[in-house]
Design a protein around this motif. Structure first.
Motif, mmCIF file in Angstrom:
data_model
loop_
_atom_site.group_PDB
_atom_site.id
_atom_site.type_symbol
_atom_site.label_atom_id
_atom_site.label_comp_id
_atom_site.label_asym_id
_atom_site.label_seq_id
_atom_site.Cartn_x
_atom_site.Cartn_y
_atom_site.Cartn_z
ATOM 1 N N HIS A 117 9.015 10.555 -8.567
ATOM 2 C CA HIS A 117 9.218 9.199 -8.020
ATOM 3 C C HIS A 117 10.018 8.896 -6.783
ATOM 4 C CE1 HIS A 117 9.264 4.604 -9.659
ATOM 5 N NE2 HIS A 117 9.315 4.617 -8.088
ATOM 6 N N ALA A 118 11.229 9.403 -7.018
ATOM 7 C CA ALA A 118 12.216 9.413 -5.925
ATOM 8 C C ALA A 118 11.595 9.995 -4.459
ATOM 9 C CB ALA A 118 13.521 10.199 -6.019
ATOM 10 N N LEU A 119 10.995 11.108 -4.588
ATOM 11 C CA LEU A 119 10.292 11.592 -3.124
ATOM 12 C C LEU A 119 9.315 10.677 -2.682
ATOM 13 C CD1 LEU A 119 9.955 15.535 -4.542
ATOM 14 C CD2 LEU A 119 11.540 14.603 -2.865
ATOM 15 N N ARG A 120 8.460 10.107 -3.667
ATOM 16 C CA ARG A 120 7.438 9.161 -2.994
ATOM 17 C C ARG A 120 8.282 8.052 -2.595
ATOM 18 N NH1 ARG A 120 4.258 11.059 -7.659
ATOM 19 N NH2 ARG A 120 5.037 9.799 -8.993
ATOM 20 N N ASN A 121 9.415 7.477 -2.875
ATOM 21 C CA ASN A 121 10.014 6.528 -2.432
ATOM 22 C C ASN A 121 10.503 6.951 -0.952
ATOM 23 O OD1 ASN A 121 10.004 4.635 -4.470
ATOM 24 N ND2 ASN A 121 11.996 4.911 -5.192
ATOM 25 N N LYS A 122 10.996 8.262 -0.892
ATOM 26 C CA LYS A 122 11.497 8.781 0.658
ATOM 27 C C LYS A 122 10.265 8.691 1.405
ATOM 28 C CE LYS A 122 13.896 10.926 3.697
ATOM 29 N NZ LYS A 122 14.981 10.145 4.306
ATOM 30 N N GLU A 126 0.853 -1.180 -0.109
ATOM 31 C CA GLU A 126 -0.011 -0.106 0.189
ATOM 32 C C GLU A 126 0.837 1.335 0.092
ATOM 33 O OE1 GLU A 126 -2.561 -0.168 3.324
ATOM 34 O OE2 GLU A 126 -3.706 -1.905 2.589
ATOM 35 N N LEU A 127 2.131 1.087 0.324
ATOM 36 C CA LEU A 127 3.070 2.356 0.202
ATOM 37 C C LEU A 127 3.280 2.931 -1.257
ATOM 38 C CD1 LEU A 127 5.770 1.137 2.792
ATOM 39 C CD2 LEU A 127 3.617 2.444 3.377
ATOM 40 N N PHE A 128 3.041 2.159 -2.270
ATOM 41 C CA PHE A 128 3.555 2.579 -3.520
ATOM 42 C C PHE A 128 2.180 2.586 -4.342
ATOM 43 C CE2 PHE A 128 6.872 -0.043 -1.674
ATOM 44 C CZ PHE A 128 7.646 0.746 -1.601
ATOM 45 N N LEU A 129 2.572 3.415 -5.570
ATOM 46 C CA LEU A 129 1.574 3.480 -6.653
ATOM 47 C C LEU A 129 1.733 2.277 -7.424
ATOM 48 C CD1 LEU A 129 2.116 7.245 -8.206
ATOM 49 C CD2 LEU A 129 0.155 6.294 -6.461
ATOM 50 N N ALA A 130 0.779 1.769 -8.258
ATOM 51 C CA ALA A 130 0.724 0.616 -8.927
ATOM 52 C C ALA A 130 1.753 0.508 -9.697
ATOM 53 C CB ALA A 130 -0.732 0.443 -9.756
ATOM 54 N N ASN A 131 2.184 1.407 -10.339
ATOM 55 C CA ASN A 131 3.310 1.239 -11.333
ATOM 56 C C ASN A 131 4.785 1.866 -10.733
ATOM 57 O OD1 ASN A 131 2.866 4.297 -11.088
ATOM 58 N ND2 ASN A 131 3.252 4.657 -12.878
ATOM 59 N N GLU A 132 4.845 1.931 -9.516
ATOM 60 C CA GLU A 132 6.046 2.396 -8.791
ATOM 61 C C GLU A 132 6.675 1.250 -7.839
ATOM 62 O OE1 GLU A 132 5.798 6.280 -7.290
ATOM 63 O OE2 GLU A 132 5.533 7.179 -9.298
#
Length: 353
Positions: free
Chosen positions: A87-92, A45-51
């Motif tokens: 994308h990198a910020l969403r990873n953080k 649930e932490l990620f978007l489907a394509n990430e």
């Protein structure tokens, strides 16, 4: 036989891994890799489907990035140069959320272990650490050692005619700021001479901003007091904008080590390792992902050598000799399912040669 001898007081050093906490908790506290399956739904649930990070390793599902928390933390902790900034910020953000999930999960399992009752040999061991003024390096996030140590009655340094409970500030090499100082004034307590606890990977009760760069930032703690740890309402108010400081066993810890407090803890732990005459490694197996600890051991070894006791489920795979310089002798006496318990019982009796 060391009964009645003080030759190792202040010169015994312990390294604690997850195997130690597992032994104390009756198997309730596990490695991050073992927690991966339990946290799998929340992780997705932490990620978007394509990430979602890559998970296509054929025949090695336990090494897939999303399926192994240690690998996932390594991936998320570093800004990968091929990713878009968004994308990198969403990873953080996922890294910070995962840190909180890990703290909550380990905290819940810690509570289960305490309710079930901790073994007598554990409290005896911590009391012996207190008596010997041992240096204890832990790679664990849980608070089991603090809970046992803050139940010890000890002579106050400034009031030799009275005793009081050991407090958390006595244990840590660097005094952390009580989280309640953000909302109220605090009074100090007695100081005691006791064991020193070096938490190299952070702790469930340490909090910071979560920023990638937190050089010079105050690290706050919700203290363990007289064997108890609880997040009260006033604590929740004070930590609401903070994140648990959980340093992953990753290849790259650079952002964490820019903070002076964290660096100080590692530096003082290194000095303790250099002075150690006996080193006891309990339930830690030097995983390949944690190169920092491997380098720490190698560069801080006592130049005169020391006895190194390997206390684990099984004999090491041979690379331990590569981590230790000449002059270190390795003792494999304590191996097997009950190795930590058996060792602790012998050590507390003063019968380790």
């Amino acid at each position: 036989n060391l009964r009645g001898s003080n030759q190792y007081k202040g010169h015994d050093l312990f390294i604690l891994g997850t195997g130690f906490s597992s032994a104390v908790s009756g198997g309730k506290l596990q490695t991050l890799a073992q927690l991966s399956k339990e946290l799998s739904p929340e992780i997705n649930e932490l990620f978007l489907a394509n990430e979602i990070p890559p998970d296509k390793l054929k025949g090695n599902k336990d090494k897939d990035i999303p399926g192994n928390i240690e690998h996932l933390l390594s991936y998320l902790a570093v800004e990968q140069p091929w990713l878009r900034k968004a994308h990198a910020l969403r990873n953080k953000a996922a890294f910070l959320d995962l840190s909180r999930l890990i703290a909550e999960k380990i905290g819940a399992k810690q509570d289960e272990a305490i309710k079930a009752g901790l073994p007598d040999w554990f409290s005896s061991l911590v009391n012996k650490w207190h008596e010997y003024k041992a240096n204890v390096i832990t790679l664990n996030y849980d608070l089991l050692v603090e809970m046992a140590a803050t139940n010890i009655d000890a002579s106050a340094v400034n009031h030799s005619d009275r005793t009081s409970k050991v407090n958390q500030d006595d244990l840590l090499p660097v005094t952390l700021t009580n989280i309640l100082s953000r909302i109220a004034g605090l009074l100090g307590g007695d100081d005691h001479q006791t064991l020193t606890l070096y938490k190299l990977h952070g702790s469930l009760n340490w909090y910071y901003s979560g920023k990638s760069e937190f050089h010079g930032e105050t690290i706050y703690t919700v203290p363990v007091h007289e064997g108890k740890f609880e997040i009260r309402n006033d604590h929740e108010i004070a930590v609401k904008d903070k994140v648990p400081l959980v340093i992953p066993p990753t290849l790259d810890k650079t952002s964490f080590f820019n903070n002076e407090t964290i660096r100080n803890i590692w530096t003082t732990a290194g000095n303790a390792f250099k002075e150690a005459k006996r080193v006891f490694c309990l339930g830690y197996s030097f995983p390949e992902t944690d190169m920092m600890v491997r380098h720490f051991i190698l560069t801080n070894a006592n130049s005169d050598g020391a006895k190194f006791y390997w206390v684990n489920l099984k004999k090491h795979d041979g690379n331990l000799e590569k981590l230790l310089p000449e002059g270190y002798s390795i003792d494999h006496t304590y191996l097997g399912d009950d190795s930590i318990k058996n060792f602790s019982e012998v050590y507390t009796q003063g019968n380790i040669a």
